[in-house]
Design an enzyme around this catalytic site. Structure first.
Site, short mmCIF file in Angstrom:
data_model
loop_
_atom_site.label_atom_id
_atom_site.label_comp_id
_atom_site.label_asym_id
_atom_site.label_seq_id
_atom_site.Cartn_x
_atom_site.Cartn_y
_atom_site.Cartn_z
N GLY A 160 -14.45 -10.26 16.66
CA GLY A 160 -13.14 -9.90 17.20
C GLY A 160 -12.72 -8.54 16.66
O GLY A 160 -13.41 -7.94 15.82
N ASP B 47 -12.90 -13.66 8.66
CA ASP B 47 -12.88 -13.76 10.12
C ASP B 47 -11.44 -13.72 10.63
O ASP B 47 -10.50 -14.04 9.88
CB ASP B 47 -13.56 -15.09 10.54
CG ASP B 47 -14.04 -15.07 11.98
OD1 ASP B 47 -13.72 -14.12 12.72
OD2 ASP B 47 -14.74 -16.02 12.37
N GLY B 48 -11.29 -13.37 11.87
CA GLY B 48 -9.98 -13.34 12.50
C GLY B 48 -9.58 -14.71 13.02
O GLY B 48 -10.29 -15.70 12.82
N GLU C 218 -19.07 -18.98 14.56
CA GLU C 218 -18.00 -18.79 13.57
C GLU C 218 -17.77 -20.07 12.77
O GLU C 218 -17.57 -20.03 11.56
CB GLU C 218 -16.70 -18.38 14.27
CG GLU C 218 -16.75 -16.96 14.81
CD GLU C 218 -15.53 -16.59 15.64
OE1 GLU C 218 -15.26 -15.38 15.73
OE2 GLU C 218 -14.87 -17.48 16.21
#
Ligand code: 5RP
Length: 233
Positions: A29, A83-84, A105
């Site tokens: 992302g 991570d987003g 993810e």
């Protein structure tokens, strides 16, 4: 708030969690991309880390900026995953998968000793569900799976029950994930019981993974125009 600046600031603050010699999970992302680019700068300055990418897009970016990579099959554990997220609630439950990378993810987050979420402050919500919940499904029988996802939304008290196949804005063809699957976007609107919905989705044949990340994140960094706020459970 300037979204891109806030994402940059969240990514920058996450560098504090990176130590020499670590194996890092690299998210997917635009916020995760800010992190990978800043990590590349640190690597050029002498930091020794290795990254496990969560998508082919992140793999390509990490290679471009010079972050050394490992395959997931080469690691038994990951020190920190950064991570987003599309939404984060006060119990650090997440909706992820807006970028379609939720399967890798989740595998990387689950293999990590620590997950640090980086997001602009608009991602912080009281209740999950305004952002459509991504559900990765096999192409085979996806329409049947879609109907069962609708049932799961109803059965767990979600406010919305529409579920649509994700299509590319450019070609209008179904989006295919890195794993070769389709994505269904579940418009739950308001998820009143995320644990129950997660369990219901896990029980549907044809569901490969869903974008509810529960019990995985310990730290959330919310980027703002100036700096970032670090929250811990
Ligand atoms: C990709 C994701 C992303 O982390 C999520 O969509 C947030 O993206 P962005 O940082 O671009 O706002 O889950 O599958």
């Amino acid at each position: 708030m300037t979204e891109s600046l806030a994402k940059f600031n969240a990514a920058h603050a996450a560098l504090d969690y990176v130590k020499d010699g670590m194996v890092l999970g690299l998210g997917t992302g635009s916020t995760a991309a800010h992190f990978v680019r800043q990590l590349g700068e640190r690597v050029r300055q002498g930091l020794r880390v290795k990254g496990v990418p969560t998508s082919e897009a992140t793999r390509n970016l990490a290679e471009q900026v010079g972050v050394p990579l490992l395959e997931i099959s080469q690691v038994s554990a990951i020190d920190v995953c950064i991570d987003g997220a599309d939404e984060v609630d006060p119990a650090f439950r997440l909706i992820k998968g807006g970028g379609g990378a939720l399967l890798r993810e989740k595998i990387v987050a689950a293999a990590s000793k620590q997950m640090v979420v980086i997001a602009d402050e608009t991602k912080w919500v009281e209740t999950l569900g305004a952002f459509p919940l991504p559900v990765e499904v096999t192409r085979f029988g996806f329409a049947l799976t879609q109907a069962r996802v609708v049932e799961a939304l109803r059965a767990t008290g979600c406010a919305g029950h529409e579920v649509e196949l994700r299509v590319s804005g450019k070609s209008n063809e179904p989006v295919i994930t890195d794993g070769g699957n389709y994505i269904l976007d579940a418009h739950a609107k308001r998820i009143v019981n995320a644990e129950a919905l997660a369990a219901a989705l896990q029980g549907i044949a044809g569901v490969v993974e869903h974008g509810l990340f529960i019990g995985l994140a310990q730290t959330v960094i919310l980027g703002k125009d100036k700096g970032a706020e670090v929250k811990r459970l």
